[in-house]
Design a protein around this motif. Sequence first.
Motif: not given
Length: 492
Positions: A140-150, A184-190, A192-193
Motif C-alpha cells: 500500500d505504501l509502495f503504490v504511493r511511491c513516485r520517486r526513489i532517491l539515494l 539495467i532494465p532487466q533487473v528492474f523488470k524482474v 518489479g520496480i
Amino acid sequence: MIIGGLDVGTTGCKIALYDEQATLLDTYYQEYAATHQNGQHEINFCDIRNGVLGLLKQAVGTYRLDALGVTSFGETFAMLDENDEVLSSSMLYTDPRGSEECAALCAALGEENLTLLTGVKPHAMYSISKMMWHKAHNPDLFVRCRRILLGEDFVVYTLTGNAQIDYSLAARTAAFDVEKKTYIPQVFKVAGIDMALMSRPVPAGTVAGEITPSVQALLGIDYTFTVVSACHDQVSAMIGAGVFDPAQAMDGTGTVECIPVLLEEKPRDLAFYAGGYAVVPFLGDRYACYALSFTGGATLKWFRDTFAEEEAARAAQNGENIYALLDSRVPKDPTDILVLPHFAGAATPYMDNDAKAAFVGVTLETDKYALYKALMEGTSYEMLLNFRTLRAFTQDIHEIRATGGGATSDVWLQIKADILDTAITALSCKEVGAAGTAAMAGLAVGAYTDLAATVAKMATVRKTFTPDPARRAIYAEQYEKYANLYTAVKNL
C-alpha cells in the motif's frame, strides 16, 4: 567565490567552505540519529533533510555561498510520494532485510551474470533487494511511491528540484551497469520496480542547477547558488585525499575502515568478486575498488568504553584526547597477541556476518595497554590480508594516504607502516570527503581549473611514516599466523 563541500553521512552531515585559492574558511556539522532496534537498522530522510537545511542555514548566515557539491553514503534510499514527502523510514545497508529478495533476483538472472554487469556481488545490503522487500511487505505504501532517491540525489533534488545521481552512487544499488553507465532494465523488470522512479545517472561533478525559491526562502537569503552532484562518499574521500594513481590507496579509518584503490579497468574474473570486493565508476573510465572492515575505529572505541573508564575520566578532566592518552601507554615493541577484529562480522574478503572477534596469545602478564595495541595491530593485519588478496588484480601499492579519525594516531599509523611495509602518509585535512566534494563543485563552476592541484592545497601532508625494518620482520612472522586465524576460529 565561496565553494562548499557537503558530506551527508549516517550519523550527521558536515560542510567545509573554501575560497578560490582552495583555502579552508570554515566547517559546520549537524548531527542526527539512526536507529538499531529489534534487528532493524533505519534512518529517516526527514531528519537528513532537516539536518542539511539547518547546516546550510548556519553556513549562509556567515558566508555568501556560490556553489555546493554534494556527496553521501550509499545504498540507503528514500521513497517520496506525489508531494515529495518521505513515505517511511529507510533501511541502512546493515539491515538484514532483503536477503530472500536478493536470492530470488539471483535465481531469475544468475548471480554471476549480475556480478559481472553491476560490479558488485549480489547482497541484501544493496538498494535493489530492499526495494523488492518494501514492495512485498508494504504494497500500500509502495503504490504511493513516485520517486526513489539515494542520499546524494535526495539532497540534490531537495535543493534544486532536479533528480540526478552520479554513476558511482548509482552503482551502489546493484542494478546499474558500471560499464555502460546506465540502469539495467532487466533487473528492474524482474524486481518489479519501475525504473522511472530512479534519478537520472550523470557523471561525477555534474551541475544540477540553482537552488529553488522555496529553499532560498527557508535559508533566508536573497541570492541563489549552484548545486553539483559529486559522488559516493568513498570516491569523494579518494579525490580529497589526492588518490589519482593506481599505486596509491586510501585508508579511511572511521567507525568502519574502508580501503579504496584505483583500477584501470573492471575485473572480469569472478574470483575478484568472491571476496565481496566491489567496483564503482571513478573519474573518466577508471574504477574504484572497495576493501573494507566493519570495525576499524570502532574497535578502539569499544576498548575505550569497556576498559578505559578511568583514563577517559582523567583525559576529560585534563582536556586531553583519550586516544592520545592510551597511545602514550602502549608497549614499544610489537605484541605477541593476535586479534581477529570481527566485532561486527567480517567484511572483505570473507563477507561473513556471523564472524566473531577473538584474542589469541593472552597471558597473565598481558595488561590492557598491550590489548589496546593488539587491536591496532589486528586491524592492520586485516588490511594486509585484503591487499594480499587483491594483488592479483591491482598494481603494487607504494603509498597509502590515511584519513579519518584513525589518521590522528601516530602510533597506529606507524604500526600500519610496519605491518604493511608501505609508506603511510597522514593528511592535515580531517574532512577529505567534504574537501574532494568542494573541489569537484569548484571545478564544475570554474572556480578551480585543476582537480589534483586543488586537493593538494586542501589536504597537505602532515607526516609520512616509513616501515622500521626490525619491527617489519617481527610483524611479517606474526602475519603468517594471522592469515590462518579466521579459518581456525570460524568453526568454533
